[in-house]
Design a protein around this motif. Structure first.
Motif, mmCIF file in Angstrom:
data_model
loop_
_atom_site.group_PDB
_atom_site.id
_atom_site.type_symbol
_atom_site.label_atom_id
_atom_site.label_comp_id
_atom_site.label_asym_id
_atom_site.label_seq_id
_atom_site.Cartn_x
_atom_site.Cartn_y
_atom_site.Cartn_z
ATOM 1 N N ALA A 98 0.688 -1.062 0.006
ATOM 2 C CA ALA A 98 0.177 -0.291 0.249
ATOM 3 C C ALA A 98 1.001 1.213 0.222
ATOM 4 O O ALA A 98 0.288 2.157 -0.772
ATOM 5 C CB ALA A 98 -0.996 0.146 0.886
ATOM 6 N N ILE A 99 2.015 1.676 0.182
ATOM 7 C CA ILE A 99 2.771 2.850 0.700
ATOM 8 C C ILE A 99 3.426 3.079 -0.890
ATOM 9 O O ILE A 99 2.857 4.544 -0.638
ATOM 10 C CB ILE A 99 4.350 2.030 0.876
ATOM 11 C CG1 ILE A 99 3.836 1.435 2.804
ATOM 12 C CG2 ILE A 99 5.238 2.938 1.094
ATOM 13 C CD1 ILE A 99 5.632 0.984 3.232
ATOM 14 N N THR A 100 3.451 1.754 -1.878
ATOM 15 C CA THR A 100 3.404 2.372 -2.771
ATOM 16 C C THR A 100 1.940 2.006 -3.892
ATOM 17 O O THR A 100 1.965 2.137 -5.431
ATOM 18 C CB THR A 100 4.604 2.300 -3.866
ATOM 19 O OG1 THR A 100 4.956 0.841 -3.398
ATOM 20 C CG2 THR A 100 5.904 2.996 -3.264
ATOM 21 N N GLY A 101 1.284 2.039 -3.503
ATOM 22 C CA GLY A 101 -0.176 0.802 -4.100
ATOM 23 C C GLY A 101 -1.444 2.262 -3.036
ATOM 24 O O GLY A 101 -1.454 3.260 -3.571
ATOM 25 N N GLU A 102 -2.113 1.876 -2.675
ATOM 26 C CA GLU A 102 -3.742 2.704 -2.304
ATOM 27 C C GLU A 102 -3.106 3.772 -1.949
ATOM 28 O O GLU A 102 -4.170 5.059 -1.466
ATOM 29 C CB GLU A 102 -4.983 1.959 -2.216
ATOM 30 C CG GLU A 102 -4.052 0.358 -0.369
ATOM 31 C CD GLU A 102 -5.697 0.372 -0.562
ATOM 32 O OE1 GLU A 102 -5.321 -0.374 0.816
ATOM 33 O OE2 GLU A 102 -6.319 -0.356 -1.567
ATOM 34 N N ARG A 103 -2.203 3.504 -0.672
ATOM 35 C CA ARG A 103 -1.747 4.852 -0.283
ATOM 36 C C ARG A 103 -0.781 5.437 -0.433
ATOM 37 O O ARG A 103 0.103 6.564 0.024
ATOM 38 C CB ARG A 103 -1.818 3.857 0.692
ATOM 39 C CG ARG A 103 -2.493 3.385 1.828
ATOM 40 C CD ARG A 103 -3.343 4.167 2.918
ATOM 41 N NE ARG A 103 -3.091 4.653 3.582
ATOM 42 C CZ ARG A 103 -2.835 4.743 5.112
ATOM 43 N NH1 ARG A 103 -2.939 2.916 5.134
ATOM 44 N NH2 ARG A 103 -1.685 5.225 6.020
ATOM 45 N N CYS A 104 -0.575 5.312 -1.560
ATOM 46 C CA CYS A 104 0.891 5.951 -2.254
ATOM 47 C C CYS A 104 0.434 7.623 -2.319
ATOM 48 O O CYS A 104 -0.951 8.182 -2.152
ATOM 49 C CB CYS A 104 1.002 5.969 -3.391
ATOM 50 S SG CYS A 104 -0.249 6.018 -5.067
ATOM 51 N N ASN A 105 1.612 8.411 -2.789
ATOM 52 C CA ASN A 105 1.485 9.853 -3.185
ATOM 53 C C ASN A 105 2.217 10.371 -3.446
ATOM 54 O O ASN A 105 3.500 9.884 -3.901
ATOM 55 C CB ASN A 105 0.904 10.793 -1.754
ATOM 56 C CG ASN A 105 2.035 10.865 -0.902
ATOM 57 O OD1 ASN A 105 3.021 11.647 -1.117
ATOM 58 N ND2 ASN A 105 1.696 10.525 0.424
ATOM 59 N N GLU A 106 2.302 11.663 -4.231
ATOM 60 C CA GLU A 106 3.188 12.098 -5.021
ATOM 61 C C GLU A 106 4.209 12.499 -4.027
ATOM 62 O O GLU A 106 5.777 12.846 -4.738
ATOM 63 C CB GLU A 106 2.791 13.495 -5.764
ATOM 64 C CG GLU A 106 2.261 14.238 -4.831
ATOM 65 C CD GLU A 106 0.651 14.447 -4.642
ATOM 66 O OE1 GLU A 106 0.295 16.005 -4.682
ATOM 67 O OE2 GLU A 106 0.398 13.509 -4.808
ATOM 68 N N TYR A 107 4.796 12.185 -3.022
ATOM 69 C CA TYR A 107 6.109 12.245 -2.070
ATOM 70 C C TYR A 107 6.783 11.725 -1.588
ATOM 71 O O TYR A 107 7.518 11.836 -1.226
ATOM 72 C CB TYR A 107 5.509 13.762 -0.671
ATOM 73 C CG TYR A 107 5.076 14.657 -1.467
ATOM 74 C CD1 TYR A 107 5.595 16.215 -1.344
ATOM 75 C CD2 TYR A 107 3.492 15.855 -1.447
ATOM 76 C CE1 TYR A 107 5.551 17.271 -1.706
ATOM 77 C CE2 TYR A 107 3.299 16.817 -2.386
ATOM 78 C CZ TYR A 107 4.472 17.642 -1.624
ATOM 79 O OH TYR A 107 4.296 18.943 -2.331
ATOM 80 N N VAL A 108 6.148 10.273 -2.074
ATOM 81 C CA VAL A 108 6.473 9.095 -1.690
ATOM 82 C C VAL A 108 7.265 8.073 -2.297
ATOM 83 O O VAL A 108 6.665 8.055 -3.351
ATOM 84 C CB VAL A 108 5.733 8.316 -1.100
ATOM 85 C CG1 VAL A 108 6.295 6.932 -0.488
ATOM 86 C CG2 VAL A 108 4.708 9.179 0.713
ATOM 87 N N CYS A 364 -2.551 2.473 -7.002
ATOM 88 C CA CYS A 364 -2.140 4.228 -6.683
ATOM 89 C C CYS A 364 -1.899 4.920 -7.551
ATOM 90 O O CYS A 364 -2.302 4.847 -9.447
ATOM 91 C CB CYS A 364 -0.681 3.587 -7.050
ATOM 92 S SG CYS A 364 0.325 5.235 -6.623
ATOM 93 N N GLU A 365 -2.706 6.355 -7.069
ATOM 94 C CA GLU A 365 -3.399 7.308 -8.252
ATOM 95 C C GLU A 365 -2.815 8.805 -7.366
ATOM 96 O O GLU A 365 -2.897 8.994 -6.249
ATOM 97 C CB GLU A 365 -4.651 7.132 -8.310
ATOM 98 C CG GLU A 365 -5.947 6.298 -8.178
ATOM 99 C CD GLU A 365 -7.424 6.850 -8.040
ATOM 100 O OE1 GLU A 365 -7.195 7.965 -7.808
ATOM 101 O OE2 GLU A 365 -7.339 6.077 -8.508
ATOM 102 N N ARG A 366 -1.365 8.829 -8.192
ATOM 103 C CA ARG A 366 -0.971 10.066 -8.228
ATOM 104 C C ARG A 366 -0.898 11.432 -8.782
ATOM 105 O O ARG A 366 -1.180 11.131 -9.415
ATOM 106 C CB ARG A 366 1.298 9.629 -8.269
ATOM 107 C CG ARG A 366 1.167 8.481 -7.469
ATOM 108 C CD ARG A 366 2.592 8.012 -7.890
ATOM 109 N NE ARG A 366 3.938 8.901 -7.786
ATOM 110 C CZ ARG A 366 4.456 8.804 -7.060
ATOM 111 N NH1 ARG A 366 4.532 8.553 -6.297
ATOM 112 N NH2 ARG A 366 5.512 10.028 -7.175
#
Length: 366
Positions: A98-108, A364-366
């Protein structure tokens, strides 16, 4: 630098810190960069609330712009949200999808190998060499759940006859696994393997108690992280014969890994392991993003870091634009008798593109 300097992951946190500090030292001594890195260390104690408090101190009181660390997936996920809310760039040390999946964001941006990547090698090897009837023993938090989900989804793709024949879950930091081992023994006749989704001190203790009970003689033990040096050192002979996904090993002849190994051994008088390589290249890749952006503003760095090809210990690599995940190779190994601790014998390899999920599959949706 946010690491678990106390608690069950303290050894892993110290190892990652050593790799991080070596990279910072090299950057600060290099003529390649026209800036230096200043840093402070903070103890997360493997607890999300403690980590958030420490991160707040670092950012709001000390002016930190970049965060790195956190071995626990629960802690790293809390840092994901913190990074987005505070617009600071974060390079995590945990593996939950989830870190780079569904809980991702553009700062990670993650150089650590995700559970999805390691599960690709583990599932293929387990199906081909052991079978498709699986018992699971999991740490009862985000990482354990991630191991179950990722391994199982791949087994379902590989075999129409796949079946999960049982599951046990232990709370984080559990010291007594006897009851769980008894349940696994009870399923040994119908299960082809037991897959262990835990790491650090929890895994070390489990393997020691399992060996005392003779569990490896009854059922193959397949793990995600028994190849880690602190686990092999802690479990000793009890780890021999265990199978494990492998995210890194020092003998790799790839990229500039041998230069890294030489520098690390000169600095710390021991070879690097997975978390030291994660700390090392998390810093190097972040720093090259700063250089490419011509700015230390985290938002500007994040804008250029995704898709920026860089030389790493694995050779040319990048944080994908779609999810911020590094495209790392993975291996499957067996722990065999060694001199001071069990060695890792490599059984199979997948390159980075073979191991990483397609962007549209990550959530992931960034």
């Amino acid at each position: 630098m946010l690491e678990p300097f106390t608690g069950p992951f303290a050894d892993l946190g110290e190892e990652r810190t050593q790799g991080t500090e070596l990279a910072i030292e090299e950057v600060n001594e290099s003529d390649e960069f026209d800036f230096e890195i200043e840093y402070e260390t903070y103890d997360t104690q493997s607890d999300p609330e403690d980590a958030l408090s420490e991160a707040s101190e670092a950012v709001q009181s000390q002016g930190a712009q970049f965060l790195t660390g956190c071995i626990s997936s629960d802690v790293a996920l809390s840092m994901n949200d913190f990074a987005l809310d505070n617009e600071v760039l974060y390079t995590p040390g945990a593996a939950d999808v989830a870190i780079t999946g569904e809980r991702c964001n553009e700062y990670v941006f993650r150089f650590e190998t995700s559970t999805a990547q390691i599960a690709e090698a583990m599932a293929q090897w387990t199906y081909e060499e052991q079978g498709d009837q699986i018992f699971y023993h999991l740490a009862d938090y985000a990482y354990g759940e991630s191991v179950r989900n990722e391994f199982e989804s791949r087994m379902e793709e590989l075999s129409d006859d796949y079946e999960a024949v049982g599951e046990t879950r232990a709370e984080f930091g559990a010291g007594d696994f006897e009851a769980y081992i008894t349940q696994i023994e009870g399923a040994a006749d119908e299960a082809d393997a037991v897959v262990i989704g835990s790491t650090g001190e929890d895994l070390t203790t489990f393997l020691s108690q399992a060996a005392d009970r003779g569990l490896p003689d009854e059922i193959p033990i397949v793990t995600t992280t028994a190849s880690f040096t602190p686990v092999r050192a802690g479990a000793g002979d009890a780890a021999t014969g265990v199978f494990s996904g492998v995210r890194y090993y020092p003998d790799l002849e790839m990229g500039d890994n041998q230069e890294f190994v030489e520098a690390y051994e000169a600095e710390y008088d021991e070879p690097p392991d997975n978390f030291s390589r994660v700390g090392y290249d998390s810093i190097r890749m972040m720093v090259r993003g700063i250089q490419e952006a011509g700015s230390d503003d985290p938002t500007e760095v994040a804008d250029v870091l995704g898709g920026l090809e860089q030389e790493t210990i694995f050779g040319p690599n990048e944080f994908r634009e779609c999810d911020g995940q590094a495209v790392n190779p993975v291996w499957m190994g067996e722990l065999v008798e060694g001199d001071d601790l069990p060695d890792v014998e490599i059984l199979m390899e997948l390159d980075g593109e073979e191991a990483i999920p397609a962007c549209e599959e990550t959530g992931c949706e960034r």
